[in-house]
Write a protein that holds these residues in place. Sequence first.
Motif, PDB file in Angstrom:
ATOM      1  N   LEU A  23      -8.800  -9.107  -2.172  1.00  0.00           N
ATOM      2  CA  LEU A  23      -7.850  -8.453  -1.276  1.00  0.00           C
ATOM      3  C   LEU A  23      -6.636  -9.343  -1.029  1.00  0.00           C
ATOM      4  O   LEU A  23      -5.499  -8.867  -0.986  1.00  0.00           O
ATOM      5  CB  LEU A  23      -8.539  -8.111   0.042  1.00  0.00           C
ATOM      6  CG  LEU A  23      -7.815  -7.157   0.988  1.00  0.00           C
ATOM      7  CD1 LEU A  23      -7.697  -5.775   0.358  1.00  0.00           C
ATOM      8  CD2 LEU A  23      -8.555  -7.061   2.318  1.00  0.00           C
ATOM      9  N   VAL A  24      -6.877 -10.646  -0.892  1.00  0.00           N
ATOM     10  CA  VAL A  24      -5.781 -11.589  -0.676  1.00  0.00           C
ATOM     11  C   VAL A  24      -4.908 -11.686  -1.921  1.00  0.00           C
ATOM     12  O   VAL A  24      -3.680 -11.748  -1.841  1.00  0.00           O
ATOM     13  CB  VAL A  24      -6.346 -12.973  -0.298  1.00  0.00           C
ATOM     14  CG1 VAL A  24      -5.246 -14.028  -0.311  1.00  0.00           C
ATOM     15  CG2 VAL A  24      -7.001 -12.927   1.070  1.00  0.00           C
ATOM     16  N   THR A  27      -2.947  -7.969  -2.379  1.00  0.00           N
ATOM     17  CA  THR A  27      -2.179  -7.347  -1.300  1.00  0.00           C
ATOM     18  C   THR A  27      -1.522  -8.430  -0.460  1.00  0.00           C
ATOM     19  O   THR A  27      -1.762  -9.626  -0.646  1.00  0.00           O
ATOM     20  CB  THR A  27      -3.069  -6.483  -0.387  1.00  0.00           C
ATOM     21  OG1 THR A  27      -3.900  -7.333   0.424  1.00  0.00           O
ATOM     22  CG2 THR A  27      -3.947  -5.535  -1.191  1.00  0.00           C
ATOM     23  N   ARG A  28      -0.703  -7.979   0.463  1.00  0.00           N
ATOM     24  CA  ARG A  28      -0.039  -8.909   1.377  1.00  0.00           C
ATOM     25  C   ARG A  28      -0.741  -8.953   2.734  1.00  0.00           C
ATOM     26  O   ARG A  28      -0.187  -9.476   3.708  1.00  0.00           O
ATOM     27  CB  ARG A  28       1.421  -8.495   1.552  1.00  0.00           C
ATOM     28  CG  ARG A  28       1.608  -7.109   2.133  1.00  0.00           C
ATOM     29  CD  ARG A  28       3.048  -6.631   1.964  1.00  0.00           C
ATOM     30  NE  ARG A  28       3.982  -7.535   2.591  1.00  0.00           N
ATOM     31  CZ  ARG A  28       5.301  -7.485   2.411  1.00  0.00           C
ATOM     32  NH1 ARG A  28       5.815  -6.570   1.611  1.00  0.00           N
ATOM     33  NH2 ARG A  28       6.099  -8.320   3.036  1.00  0.00           N
ATOM     34  N   LEU A  29      -1.945  -8.424   2.811  1.00  0.00           N
ATOM     35  CA  LEU A  29      -2.684  -8.446   4.069  1.00  0.00           C
ATOM     36  C   LEU A  29      -3.043  -9.889   4.426  1.00  0.00           C
ATOM     37  O   LEU A  29      -3.574 -10.628   3.592  1.00  0.00           O
ATOM     38  CB  LEU A  29      -3.950  -7.598   3.959  1.00  0.00           C
ATOM     39  CG  LEU A  29      -3.722  -6.096   3.721  1.00  0.00           C
ATOM     40  CD1 LEU A  29      -5.057  -5.382   3.577  1.00  0.00           C
ATOM     41  CD2 LEU A  29      -2.913  -5.499   4.857  1.00  0.00           C
ATOM     42  N   PRO A  30      -2.808 -10.311   5.664  1.00  0.00           N
ATOM     43  CA  PRO A  30      -3.042 -11.700   6.063  1.00  0.00           C
ATOM     44  C   PRO A  30      -4.517 -11.968   6.384  1.00  0.00           C
ATOM     45  O   PRO A  30      -4.881 -12.266   7.522  1.00  0.00           O
ATOM     46  CB  PRO A  30      -2.157 -11.851   7.298  1.00  0.00           C
ATOM     47  CG  PRO A  30      -2.153 -10.487   7.902  1.00  0.00           C
ATOM     48  CD  PRO A  30      -2.198  -9.514   6.750  1.00  0.00           C
ATOM     49  N   LEU A  31      -5.350 -11.849   5.378  1.00  0.00           N
ATOM     50  CA  LEU A  31      -6.783 -12.066   5.593  1.00  0.00           C
ATOM     51  C   LEU A  31      -7.091 -13.550   5.427  1.00  0.00           C
ATOM     52  O   LEU A  31      -6.841 -14.130   4.361  1.00  0.00           O
ATOM     53  CB  LEU A  31      -7.587 -11.242   4.583  1.00  0.00           C
ATOM     54  CG  LEU A  31      -9.093 -11.138   4.822  1.00  0.00           C
ATOM     55  CD1 LEU A  31      -9.364 -10.373   6.107  1.00  0.00           C
ATOM     56  CD2 LEU A  31      -9.775 -10.452   3.643  1.00  0.00           C
ATOM     57  N   VAL A  59      -4.066   4.372   0.599  1.00  0.00           N
ATOM     58  CA  VAL A  59      -2.909   4.265   1.489  1.00  0.00           C
ATOM     59  C   VAL A  59      -1.747   5.095   0.949  1.00  0.00           C
ATOM     60  O   VAL A  59      -1.108   5.858   1.688  1.00  0.00           O
ATOM     61  CB  VAL A  59      -2.497   2.790   1.644  1.00  0.00           C
ATOM     62  CG1 VAL A  59      -1.154   2.683   2.375  1.00  0.00           C
ATOM     63  CG2 VAL A  59      -3.564   2.010   2.402  1.00  0.00           C
ATOM     64  N   TRP A  87       4.814  -1.757  -0.891  1.00  0.00           N
ATOM     65  CA  TRP A  87       4.837  -2.637   0.278  1.00  0.00           C
ATOM     66  C   TRP A  87       3.498  -3.342   0.448  1.00  0.00           C
ATOM     67  O   TRP A  87       3.455  -4.550   0.715  1.00  0.00           O
ATOM     68  CB  TRP A  87       5.144  -1.829   1.545  1.00  0.00           C
ATOM     69  CG  TRP A  87       5.077  -2.698   2.775  1.00  0.00           C
ATOM     70  CD1 TRP A  87       6.060  -3.483   3.286  1.00  0.00           C
ATOM     71  CD2 TRP A  87       3.914  -2.900   3.604  1.00  0.00           C
ATOM     72  NE1 TRP A  87       5.599  -4.164   4.396  1.00  0.00           N
ATOM     73  CE2 TRP A  87       4.286  -3.829   4.609  1.00  0.00           C
ATOM     74  CE3 TRP A  87       2.622  -2.393   3.596  1.00  0.00           C
ATOM     75  CZ2 TRP A  87       3.394  -4.249   5.594  1.00  0.00           C
ATOM     76  CZ3 TRP A  87       1.732  -2.818   4.582  1.00  0.00           C
ATOM     77  CH2 TRP A  87       2.123  -3.725   5.566  1.00  0.00           C
ATOM     78  N   LEU A  88       2.409  -2.603   0.277  1.00  0.00           N
ATOM     79  CA  LEU A  88       1.083  -3.179   0.498  1.00  0.00           C
ATOM     80  C   LEU A  88       0.777  -4.280  -0.511  1.00  0.00           C
ATOM     81  O   LEU A  88       0.145  -5.285  -0.174  1.00  0.00           O
ATOM     82  CB  LEU A  88       0.015  -2.083   0.413  1.00  0.00           C
ATOM     83  CG  LEU A  88      -1.422  -2.478   0.752  1.00  0.00           C
ATOM     84  CD1 LEU A  88      -1.518  -3.073   2.150  1.00  0.00           C
ATOM     85  CD2 LEU A  88      -2.351  -1.271   0.618  1.00  0.00           C
ATOM     86  N   THR A  89       1.215  -4.115  -1.743  1.00  0.00           N
ATOM     87  CA  THR A  89       0.945  -5.117  -2.776  1.00  0.00           C
ATOM     88  C   THR A  89       2.059  -6.148  -2.897  1.00  0.00           C
ATOM     89  O   THR A  89       1.942  -7.094  -3.685  1.00  0.00           O
ATOM     90  CB  THR A  89       0.764  -4.450  -4.146  1.00  0.00           C
ATOM     91  OG1 THR A  89       1.978  -3.783  -4.514  1.00  0.00           O
ATOM     92  CG2 THR A  89      -0.385  -3.443  -4.115  1.00  0.00           C
TER      93      THR A  89
END
Length: 270
Positions: A23-24, A27-31, A59, A87-89
């Motif tokens: 996921l990290v 994507t750009r999610l700050p996990l 999404v 945006w998500l990636t």
Amino acid sequence: MLQIDTAPPAPPPRHIQDAALALVFLTRLPLPIAGPLAEGAAARAMGWFPLVGGLVGLVGGLVTALASLAHLPPLACALLGLAAMVWLTGGLHEDGGADVADGFGGGRDVARKLEIMRDSRVGSYGVLALIFSVGLRAAAIAALLVAGPGAVIAGLVAAGALSRAGLAALADRLPPARRDGLAAAQGKPTKTTVWLAGALGGGIALLALASLALGWLALPAALAAAGATGLMAALARRQIGGHTGDVFGAAQQVAEIAALLTLTAWMAGS
């Protein structure tokens, strides 16, 4: 006397860590990832890429469906859904596709091709690649929207998973084109990881399309995505002798386009 347990909490299971790392990566999610990566973690994470791809597609599908509820034109809905996925990636795959187009199209030898691919500037080949990638996917999504919001959501989830299912196989079959690149540092996935990615990609696509009683469409979509990934692998071997992170991005783009166009063609004909 009161005893306080100061032992650190047990780390999550390895497969959970690998999925979080995937996921990290994609994507750009700050996990947050606690501590240093275990040996082989980056390569094992590739087995979970289809799961992340399905999430990205979900999404995009939801945004497209919500835009359609506002009675926007199908093409506008499709472009908004694509914008949400980009945006998500962080535009990771689009950037790779543009770099590959510039390098393969403008370089005279392997060294020059790799140099162009590493350049942050985008040339005419890269711009054209982005136009065709966005245009073909937007056209396919808009066509799926005619069949209803459910078709868009299922199609994007399936295409998102299938387009990332072959990346582990690509990394297994091709050597890194650079010794110092990110792809080389990621390592070579095991056969178990390759099979996990394939099974997840196919399983997610099957479940998504089965929600529309169209589970059988997972097979032609998977074949189209696998064929596109294989063609990109053959082209990368011929052009630069191996893979890079940009090659992964380009492979995802062509596989997603192939899967979406296949789904659109079969749904329109049924």
